[in-house]
Design an enzyme around this catalytic site. Structure first.
Site, PDB file in Angstrom:
ATOM      1  N   VAL A  57       0.850  -1.195   0.000  1.00  0.00           N
ATOM      2  CA  VAL A  57       0.000   0.000   0.000  1.00  0.00           C
ATOM      3  C   VAL A  57       0.881   1.239   0.000  1.00  0.00           C
ATOM      4  O   VAL A  57       1.829   1.341   0.784  1.00  0.00           O
ATOM      5  CB  VAL A  57      -0.922   0.002   1.252  1.00  0.00           C
ATOM      6  CG1 VAL A  57      -1.643   1.345   1.397  1.00  0.00           C
ATOM      7  CG2 VAL A  57      -1.939  -1.133   1.184  1.00  0.00           C
ATOM      8  N   ALA A 102       4.602   4.032   2.939  1.00  0.00           N
ATOM      9  CA  ALA A 102       4.106   2.792   2.326  1.00  0.00           C
ATOM     10  C   ALA A 102       4.217   1.659   3.335  1.00  0.00           C
ATOM     11  O   ALA A 102       4.836   1.824   4.394  1.00  0.00           O
ATOM     12  CB  ALA A 102       4.934   2.449   1.087  1.00  0.00           C
ATOM     13  N   LYS A 103       3.618   0.554   3.058  1.00  0.00           N
ATOM     14  CA  LYS A 103       3.792  -0.651   3.879  1.00  0.00           C
ATOM     15  C   LYS A 103       3.351  -1.849   3.065  1.00  0.00           C
ATOM     16  O   LYS A 103       2.523  -1.712   2.167  1.00  0.00           O
ATOM     17  CB  LYS A 103       2.923  -0.565   5.149  1.00  0.00           C
ATOM     18  CG  LYS A 103       3.418  -1.435   6.277  1.00  0.00           C
ATOM     19  CD  LYS A 103       4.578  -0.779   6.982  1.00  0.00           C
ATOM     20  CE  LYS A 103       5.020  -1.497   8.219  1.00  0.00           C
ATOM     21  NZ  LYS A 103       5.879  -0.610   9.023  1.00  0.00           N
ATOM     22  N   GLY A 104       3.879  -3.007   3.411  1.00  0.00           N
ATOM     23  CA  GLY A 104       3.465  -4.222   2.727  1.00  0.00           C
ATOM     24  C   GLY A 104       3.433  -5.384   3.687  1.00  0.00           C
ATOM     25  O   GLY A 104       3.942  -5.293   4.810  1.00  0.00           O
TER      26      GLY A 104
END
Ligand code: GLU
Length: 420
Positions: A57, A102-104
């Site tokens: 994201v 962001a992050k995942g």
């Protein structure tokens, strides 16, 4: 909406109210630039093929390429990844590194995967998200359940697909392939620097009693460095075991044991006099000077915030305190240093690693730590300037950090304008 995303949204809106942010900016900043979901197959050791779900994201890129960790955990969800991406945006802005958020994550239990399954999962996930990451676009890093080895596989996969080595695609890599000195300890070290600054006028961290929840890359390192700095770490815990010793636990020895592949349980088995086992909840409600929640989100809630006896909380995890708990703690006069400031040392040294990768330079550990101290100290004083310690609870450090984060992102959006 899951509680963790609700917490992130409520924190944002509280700050937005105080700075009277206009509605269209609120709409923009509670939206997500890219939400990428992928289901992908992995060949397992027993000959079967298993499908895993992963996310990446992007929250906002106004201040620069997007930055944030990749989490491997069975409790990953899209709402959690969104909340964490949003927190990354504010965190990067609070320490003023030129990144967006962001992050995942991948829904999996890395502890149950063999090394080759973990490698195949990492490589396939990297290949799936390759279209939306890049050294100028979005730079992943370690988070819960991932580590330097996983970053090495990500870097290699991305590089092989492009045809040449691209060290700036991830941070938190092993030092031997372009990782930064000091990155492994950076989150815990940054937390220590902030705490030292906060307590500077009251004699520093020496002899303070401390309780640390979580014993991974953040909590374990923080406990170790706090011990070295002369604090009395009375409580530590990992996911299975919580330990207490009134005279303080040798967190250096415990961390060395865990780094060598052990757990707090096996450490206690080997050193039965080093501590006594207590209930997990005792770690959060310990009668200590400083509580460091450094495990997962939403551990301080309306159900236990009233029982917290520490005078100061410094957040090592992302989002360990719900908004309801925040209100209760503030009401009770418990001082809290928020995650977006306290745990920003990780992304700060990630920024240094990215800069070194772009320049094919290698900084010494002394240089990294000195720069880290400067960034964390500046960020702390910037927050405190918005929220003087004697403001009588009129403004919390969380609110001040959130205002700074939002203001800096809004300024970038306004300067750049909306395309086209
Ligand atoms: N996962 C870490 C965090 O939550 C580090 C992110 C990074 O270095 O990009 O801050």
């Amino acid at each position: 909406m899951e509680p963790v995303l609700e917490t992130a949204m409520r924190q944002f809106h509280q700050a937005a109210d105080r700075i009277e942010l206009r509605d269209e900016m609120r709409e923009l900043l509670t939206s997500f630039k890219t939400v990428y979901q992928t289901d992908f197959p992995v060949n397992m050791d027993n000959g079967s093929t298993k499908v895993f779900s992963g996310y990446r994201v992007h929250h906002n890129s106004a201040r620069g390429p997007m930055k944030g960790g990749i989490r491997f955990s069975s409790i990953v969800s899209l709402d959690e990844i969104k909340a964490l991406a949003m927190w990354m945006t504010w965190k990067c802005a609070v320490v003023n590194v030129p990144f967006g958020g962001a992050k995942g994550g991948v829904i999996c239990d890395p502890g149950t995967l063999s090394s080759s399954e973990l490698q195949d999962l990492t490589r396939r996930f990297t290949s799936e998200i390759a279209p939306i990451i890049g050294p100028d676009r979005d730079i992943p890093a370690p988070d819960m359940g991932t580590n330097a080895q996983i970053m090495a596989w990500m870097m290699d996969t991305y590089s092989m697909e492009q045809g040449y080595t691209i060290p700036g695609i991830v941070t938190g890599k092993p030092v031997a392939i372009g990782g930064s000195e000091g990155r492994f300890e950076a989150t815990g070290r940054g937390l220590l620097y902030v705490l030292q600054e906060h307590l500077a006028a009251e004699g520093g961290v020496r002899d303070r009693t401390v309780s640390v929840q979580g014993f991974g890359n953040v909590g374990g390192v923080a406990a170790k460095l706090l011990c070295e700095a002369g604090a009395r770490v009375q409580y530590i815990s990992d996911v299975a075991t919580a330990l207490h010793h009134p005279e303080g636990i040798d967190a250096l020895a415990a961390f060395a044991h865990v780094q060598a592949g052990g757990t707090l349980r096996t450490w206690l088995d080997e050193h039965p006099n080093a501590a006594e086992e207590v209930a997990h909840e005792d770690v959060l409600t310990a009668d200590v000077d400083v509580l460091v929640p450094a495990a997962v989100e939403s551990v301080l809630t309306e159900h236990n915030a009233g029982d917290v006896r520490a005078k100061l909380i410094i957040e090592g995890a992302n989002g360990p305190t719900t908004s309801d708990a925040d209100a209760i703690l503030n009401e009770r006069g418990v001082m809290l240093i928020p995650d977006t400031l306290a745990n920003a040392g990780g992304v700060t040294v990630s920024y240094f690693e990215w800069v070194q990768a772009r320049q094919y330079l290698h900084w010494s550990e002394e240089q990294v730590n000195a720069e880290l101290r400067r960034v964390m100290t500046d960020a702390y004083h910037n927050v405190i300037s918005r929220c003087p310690l004697n403001s009588g609870g009129m403004c919390t450090q969380r609110e001040a950090a959130q205002w700074i984060g939002v203001e800096r992102v809004v300024e970038a959006i306004e300067l750049r304008g909306i395309f086209p």
